[in-house]
Design a protein around this motif. Structure first.
Motif, PDB file in Angstrom:
ATOM      1  N   PHE A  13       0.900  -1.167   0.083  1.00 14.65           N
ATOM      2  CA  PHE A  13      -0.185  -0.041   0.006  1.00 14.65           C
ATOM      3  C   PHE A  13       0.971   1.153  -0.133  1.00 14.65           C
ATOM      4  O   PHE A  13       1.828   1.159   0.839  1.00 14.65           O
ATOM      5  CB  PHE A  13      -0.911   0.095   1.157  1.00 14.65           C
ATOM      6  CG  PHE A  13      -2.002   1.138   1.038  1.00 14.65           C
ATOM      7  CD1 PHE A  13      -3.333   0.903   0.362  1.00 14.65           C
ATOM      8  CD2 PHE A  13      -1.674   2.363   1.620  1.00 14.65           C
ATOM      9  CE1 PHE A  13      -3.863   1.987   0.527  1.00 14.65           C
ATOM     10  CE2 PHE A  13      -2.513   3.402   1.636  1.00 14.65           C
ATOM     11  CZ  PHE A  13      -3.867   3.172   0.764  1.00 14.65           C
TER      12      PHE A  13
ATOM     13  N   ALA B  16       0.672   6.777   4.023  1.00 12.26           N
ATOM     14  CA  ALA B  16       0.376   5.268   3.604  1.00 12.26           C
ATOM     15  C   ALA B  16      -0.095   4.599   4.836  1.00 12.26           C
ATOM     16  O   ALA B  16      -1.043   3.789   4.832  1.00 12.26           O
ATOM     17  CB  ALA B  16       1.524   4.615   2.831  1.00 12.26           C
TER      18      ALA B  16
ATOM     19  N   PHE C  81      -3.665   2.870   5.659  1.00 17.61           N
ATOM     20  CA  PHE C  81      -4.013   1.904   5.653  1.00 17.61           C
ATOM     21  C   PHE C  81      -4.078   1.198   6.910  1.00 17.61           C
ATOM     22  O   PHE C  81      -4.746  -0.055   7.049  1.00 17.61           O
ATOM     23  CB  PHE C  81      -2.703   1.105   4.755  1.00 17.61           C
ATOM     24  CG  PHE C  81      -2.880  -0.346   4.426  1.00 17.61           C
ATOM     25  CD1 PHE C  81      -3.845  -0.607   3.655  1.00 17.61           C
ATOM     26  CD2 PHE C  81      -1.990  -1.474   5.064  1.00 17.61           C
ATOM     27  CE1 PHE C  81      -4.055  -2.042   3.303  1.00 17.61           C
ATOM     28  CE2 PHE C  81      -2.274  -2.611   4.747  1.00 17.61           C
ATOM     29  CZ  PHE C  81      -3.049  -2.984   3.788  1.00 17.61           C
TER      30      PHE C  81
ATOM     31  N   THR D 142       4.986  -5.533   8.774  1.00 15.39           N
ATOM     32  CA  THR D 142       5.894  -5.203   7.721  1.00 15.39           C
ATOM     33  C   THR D 142       7.334  -5.369   7.862  1.00 15.39           C
ATOM     34  O   THR D 142       8.140  -5.778   6.982  1.00 15.39           O
ATOM     35  CB  THR D 142       5.569  -3.413   7.584  1.00 15.39           C
ATOM     36  OG1 THR D 142       5.695  -2.995   8.885  1.00 15.39           O
ATOM     37  CG2 THR D 142       4.204  -3.217   6.832  1.00 15.39           C
TER      38      THR D 142
ATOM     39  N   VAL E 188       4.218  -0.920   3.520  1.00 12.47           N
ATOM     40  CA  VAL E 188       3.106   0.232   3.697  1.00 12.47           C
ATOM     41  C   VAL E 188       3.880   1.495   3.779  1.00 12.47           C
ATOM     42  O   VAL E 188       4.681   1.457   4.693  1.00 12.47           O
ATOM     43  CB  VAL E 188       2.239   0.051   4.628  1.00 12.47           C
ATOM     44  CG1 VAL E 188       1.243   0.886   4.933  1.00 12.47           C
ATOM     45  CG2 VAL E 188       1.251  -1.394   4.809  1.00 12.47           C
TER      46      VAL E 188
END
Lengths: 349, 198
Positions: free
Chosen positions: A240, A248, A252, A272, A279
């Motif tokens: 994203f 972001a 998100f 992540t 992201v």
């Protein structure tokens, strides 16, 4: 190297608005996303196959046929086609038909499916998963290559003097990927046939997939299809993006926190850090995607998951614009420069 | 070298569960004719990762390594506090995320702690059936420590020594287990297909 999208086809409530799209809306969104994928220069659109709500894509070749009629370059694929519960004869026919309609822009990824009840709904047993994948593909492989097939197996009614129609376009069956997240047997199967191996690495730490892909590469060489680094590998990705990383993350996070698969579990930051999810800014996506090559070797197909967790169509189309404008050109250039000449750039039918 | 994984589901820092786990590990080492390496797994430190793994299937953080440590060990010492007449939820959750057959054939020594002696049969009625289901080989003596056992002549030390010796005797009579490697020993395709023809 090929870049594309893969979609699960979930109907999920947008957690920021509380709005749930209808099935019709979701299906039309999926094809709109496919058209956009071609427009922004992606190579592949792959749809999942599911037989239970909240997922809509139960009939992939119907959807892909529609997309084929309205695109010119896009390769139409699946992620995955259920080799366990579908009749291999029907897979042979459906995808050969799609090949003709799409002028050959077709391949498919076979998977076993991990939703337990789907097996009994189709008269199968999940405990036979590996055996079904082995036997059904053995038949599918023959149906596409032999004009007349005699067959007896454990799982299907015997066939005598059977010809699957239409025959594959120009006598060349679609390229086949075998997708697996944890089964060495499937890596072995892909290697034996010289087919592609797709490791959907988006949920798991990389060490696990390094071993699975290395096994596939070694066995690909063992079966004489080329050197290990010439084996055809595909990987997943999950992104994203906004121009600024903080934007972001802010936008998100509500989707991440309630997403069907990982919602209410690890934090976005943990996820992540430990999985391929990115992201952040387009540059962060570029950097992370390039690390996949370092972990898994030169590979031939990168599929991104963009449209899930209730993200509205408008947002997904914006993501595709960013992907096409800022990420794709750099990734194409970088991967091409790094790839040795003897390693194939993509799967060859 | 023989490796022993020690899983403690104690929730407080310096919990009696952790204390019992440590004493059981020492008792096994004392009775072994050779050296063994001991890996302590304090579930408290990984509780969030355990829940994440239940929800996502992803063993985040250090958990992936711990799961392998337990699967690869020659023996397991597993100790839980007693909650509501059974093992704690955290203890059970950890065993729920292990790969299938991780404990098959593994030598296991069980322990539990509780506030009173009345819960001691939890070891026999809750833990032993779970490990039997997981096809572990559990030593006959399981050690329960109530709060009162930590003072006075309760025989706790004797029970710990006996249980430790039972596990050590099992370990002494077998070579360190070969760790099967699913990736190195893949079934060749001809066999995968051939098996279907029978």
């Amino acid at each position: 190297m090929q870049f594309g999208l893969f979609t699960v086809g979930d109907v999920t409530t947008d957690p920021t608005t509380g709005r749930t799209p209808s099935e019709a809306e979701r299906i039309k969104s999926m094809v709109a996303i496919a058209f956009k994928a071609e427009e922004v220069g992606l190579d592949v659109f792959a749809t999942g196959e599911h037989h239970n709500p909240p997922f809509v894509p139960s009939s992939p070749t119907t959807m892909l046929g529609y997309i084929a009629a309205r695109t010119e370059k896009l390769i139409l694929s699946t992620a995955t086609t259920l080799i366990t519960t579908n009749d291999p004869v029907k897979i042979a026919e459906d995808f050969a038909m799609l090949q003709h309609l799409a002028d050959g822009r077709v391949d498919l990824m076979l998977g076993r499916g991990n939703t337990g009840p789907v097996y009994p709904w189709f008269g199968k047993d999940i405990r036979d998963g590996i055996d079904l994948a082995i036997e059904n593909y053995h038949l599918l492989h023959r149906l596409w290559r032999e004009d007349v097939v005699d067959w007896e197996g454990r799982f299907r009614t015997p066939l005598h003097s059977f010809t699957s129609t239409p025959r594959p376009l120009d006598g060349k069956p679609p390229f086949v990927w075998h997708g697996s997240i944890r089964s060495p047997e499937i890596a072995e199967q892909a290697a034996h046939y010289g087919d592609g191996f797709f490791a959907n690495n988006i949920f798991w730490p990389k060490e696990h997939f390094q071993r699975l892909i290395e096994l596939y590469r070694q066995r690909f060489e063992h079966y004489g299809h080329g050197s290990a680094d010439q084996a055809i590998v595909g990987l997943g990705g999950h992104v994203f993006m906004r121009k600024n990383s903080q934007d972001a993350v802010r936008e998100f996070r509500p989707y991440f926190d309630k997403a069907p698969v990982y919602g209410h579990g690890p934090s976005l930051e943990e996820f992540t850090e430990q999985t391929p999810l990115t992201v952040g800014s387009p540059q962060e996506v570029i950097d992370k995607t390039l690390t996949f090559r370092e972990y898994f070797g030169d590979y031939q197909r990168q599929l991104f998951l963009l449209d899930h967790a209730g993200l509205p169509l408008k947002t997904v189309l914006e993501q595709l614009d960013i992907l096409g404008e800022e990420v794709l050109p750099v990734l194409r250039r970088e991967f091409a420069a790094l790839r040795p000449a003897h390693v194939p750039a993509g799967p060859v039918r | 070298m023989t490796t022993i994984a020690v899983v403690s589901a104690g929730l407080s820092e310096r919990s009696s569960t952790r204390l019992l786990a440590g004493k059981l590990a020492s008792a096994v080492q004392d009775s072994l004719p050779h050296k063994a390496s001991v890996e302590m797994v304090d579930l408290r430190e990984h509780a969030h990762d355990v829940i994440n793994a239940l929800l996502t299937g992803v063993p985040t953080g250090a958990l992936g390594g711990l799961v392998r440590t337990v699967a690869d060990a020659d023996a397991l010492i597993a100790v839980t506090p007693v909650f509501n007449a059974s093992y704690s939820g955290l203890f059970k959750s950890f065993f729920d995320i292990l790969e299938t057959d991780s404990l098959a054939g593994k030598h296991v020594l069980m322990g539990a702690t509780g506030g009173t002696e009345r819960h001691s049969l939890v070891l026999e009625h809750a833990l032993r059936p779970m490990f039997a289901y997981l096809r572990a080989v559990v030593v006959p003596t399981a050690v329960y420590a109530a709060t009162s056992d930590w003072g006075g002549a309760s025989g706790l030390e004797k029970r710990i020594a006996l249980a430790g010796k039972e596990l050590a005797d099992l370990l002494a009579h077998r070579a360190p287990s070969a760790k099967p490697d699913r990736y190195a020993n893949v079934t060749p395709f001809a066999e995968l297909l051939g098996g279907l023809r029978k």
